[in-house]
Design an enzyme around this catalytic site. Structure first.
Site, PDB file in Angstrom:
ATOM      1  N   LEU A  61      43.755  42.204  36.718  1.00  0.00           N
ATOM      2  CA  LEU A  61      43.370  43.303  37.599  1.00  0.00           C
ATOM      3  C   LEU A  61      42.170  42.997  38.497  1.00  0.00           C
ATOM      4  O   LEU A  61      41.722  43.875  39.236  1.00  0.00           O
ATOM      5  CB  LEU A  61      43.132  44.597  36.821  1.00  0.00           C
ATOM      6  CG  LEU A  61      44.304  45.063  35.934  1.00  0.00           C
ATOM      7  CD1 LEU A  61      43.948  46.357  35.230  1.00  0.00           C
ATOM      8  CD2 LEU A  61      45.584  45.203  36.732  1.00  0.00           C
ATOM      9  N   HIS A  63      40.493  41.604  41.771  1.00  0.00           N
ATOM     10  CA  HIS A  63      40.978  41.380  43.134  1.00  0.00           C
ATOM     11  C   HIS A  63      40.790  39.919  43.520  1.00  0.00           C
ATOM     12  O   HIS A  63      39.715  39.359  43.287  1.00  0.00           O
ATOM     13  CB  HIS A  63      40.185  42.242  44.128  1.00  0.00           C
ATOM     14  CG  HIS A  63      40.455  43.700  43.996  1.00  0.00           C
ATOM     15  ND1 HIS A  63      41.498  44.319  44.628  1.00  0.00           N
ATOM     16  CD2 HIS A  63      39.822  44.667  43.281  1.00  0.00           C
ATOM     17  CE1 HIS A  63      41.495  45.601  44.333  1.00  0.00           C
ATOM     18  NE2 HIS A  63      40.491  45.843  43.509  1.00  0.00           N
ATOM     19  N   MET A  99      32.443  39.366  38.787  1.00  0.00           N
ATOM     20  CA  MET A  99      33.360  38.617  37.923  1.00  0.00           C
ATOM     21  C   MET A  99      33.450  37.156  38.347  1.00  0.00           C
ATOM     22  O   MET A  99      33.598  36.268  37.502  1.00  0.00           O
ATOM     23  CB  MET A  99      34.752  39.260  37.912  1.00  0.00           C
ATOM     24  CG  MET A  99      34.778  40.616  37.226  1.00  0.00           C
ATOM     25  SD  MET A  99      34.003  40.661  35.580  1.00  0.00           S
ATOM     26  CE  MET A  99      34.924  39.414  34.717  1.00  0.00           C
ATOM     27  N   GLU A 100      33.332  36.891  39.630  1.00  0.00           N
ATOM     28  CA  GLU A 100      33.372  35.508  40.113  1.00  0.00           C
ATOM     29  C   GLU A 100      32.167  34.725  39.605  1.00  0.00           C
ATOM     30  O   GLU A 100      32.295  33.573  39.170  1.00  0.00           O
ATOM     31  CB  GLU A 100      33.446  35.485  41.639  1.00  0.00           C
ATOM     32  CG  GLU A 100      34.802  35.864  42.202  1.00  0.00           C
ATOM     33  CD  GLU A 100      35.190  37.336  42.050  1.00  0.00           C
ATOM     34  OE1 GLU A 100      36.377  37.653  42.227  1.00  0.00           O
ATOM     35  OE2 GLU A 100      34.321  38.178  41.735  1.00  0.00           O
ATOM     36  N   ASP A 114      33.618  20.398  27.046  1.00  0.00           N
ATOM     37  CA  ASP A 114      34.716  19.430  27.098  1.00  0.00           C
ATOM     38  C   ASP A 114      34.202  18.006  27.287  1.00  0.00           C
ATOM     39  O   ASP A 114      34.688  17.073  26.660  1.00  0.00           O
ATOM     40  CB  ASP A 114      35.688  19.792  28.220  1.00  0.00           C
ATOM     41  CG  ASP A 114      36.851  18.824  28.284  1.00  0.00           C
ATOM     42  OD1 ASP A 114      37.486  18.589  27.230  1.00  0.00           O
ATOM     43  OD2 ASP A 114      37.123  18.285  29.369  1.00  0.00           O
TER      44      ASP A 114
END
Length: 159
Positions: A61, A63, A99-100, A114
């Site tokens: 959800l 964008h 969110m980015e 990693d």
């Protein structure tokens, strides 16, 4: 997904921070640039930028946004020991880039894990949080700093 078509386009900016904790020997190896997988911080930087640009594909959800700038900074912290990560994301749009910025920090931290896991299985990614946001209807917001909070050193502006 929230309908943002009625919102005006404004400059949006968000800053997120996080940390990767590790053994002191791992931090020394990172500082010396002796990882068998190559330039660990360069790989983490690329992961952060790529993640910020593809957040809409990772987070349900969210964008898909046109990310216009991503700045990434790393600070090696001998006292922790670990690496502090800070990501600043900017765009001009109808919705924020919080969110980015958060996704960028998470991706950078996971990339550090990693690339260093072969020498240290104790690595921990944590403390990921939004620290600042600007733009939009709610304007500016800044997380209150607590004793001991140390931001990562500012990185040069990068797109």
């Amino acid at each position: 997904m929230v309908d943002v078509t009625g919102k005006p386009e404004t400059l949006r900016e968000a800053v997120a921070r996080g940390r990767v904790r590790m053994a002191p020997a791992t931090l020394r190896l990172l500082r010396a640039g002796r990882s068998s997988k190559g330039d660990v911080l360069a790989a983490a930087h690329l992961a952060a930028v790529m993640a910020a640009k593809r957040t809409g594909e990772w987070i349900p959800l969210a964008h898909p946004l046109r990310v216009e700038a991503v700045e990434v900074a790393f600070t090696l912290e001998p006292r922790t020991p670990g690496v502090a990560i800070e990501c600043r994301v900017r765009t001009t749009g109808r919705t924020g880039v919080e969110m980015e910025a958060l996704t960028a920090v998470a991706a950078a931290g996971l990339t550090l894990v990693d690339m260093l896991k072969s020498v240290d299985r104790t690595l921990v990614v944590g403390d990921i949080a939004l620290w600042e946001k600007r733009g939009g209807r709610s304007g500016e917001w800044r997380r209150p700093e607590r004793p001991g909070d140390r931001p990562a050193k500012r990185a040069p502006r990068r797109t």
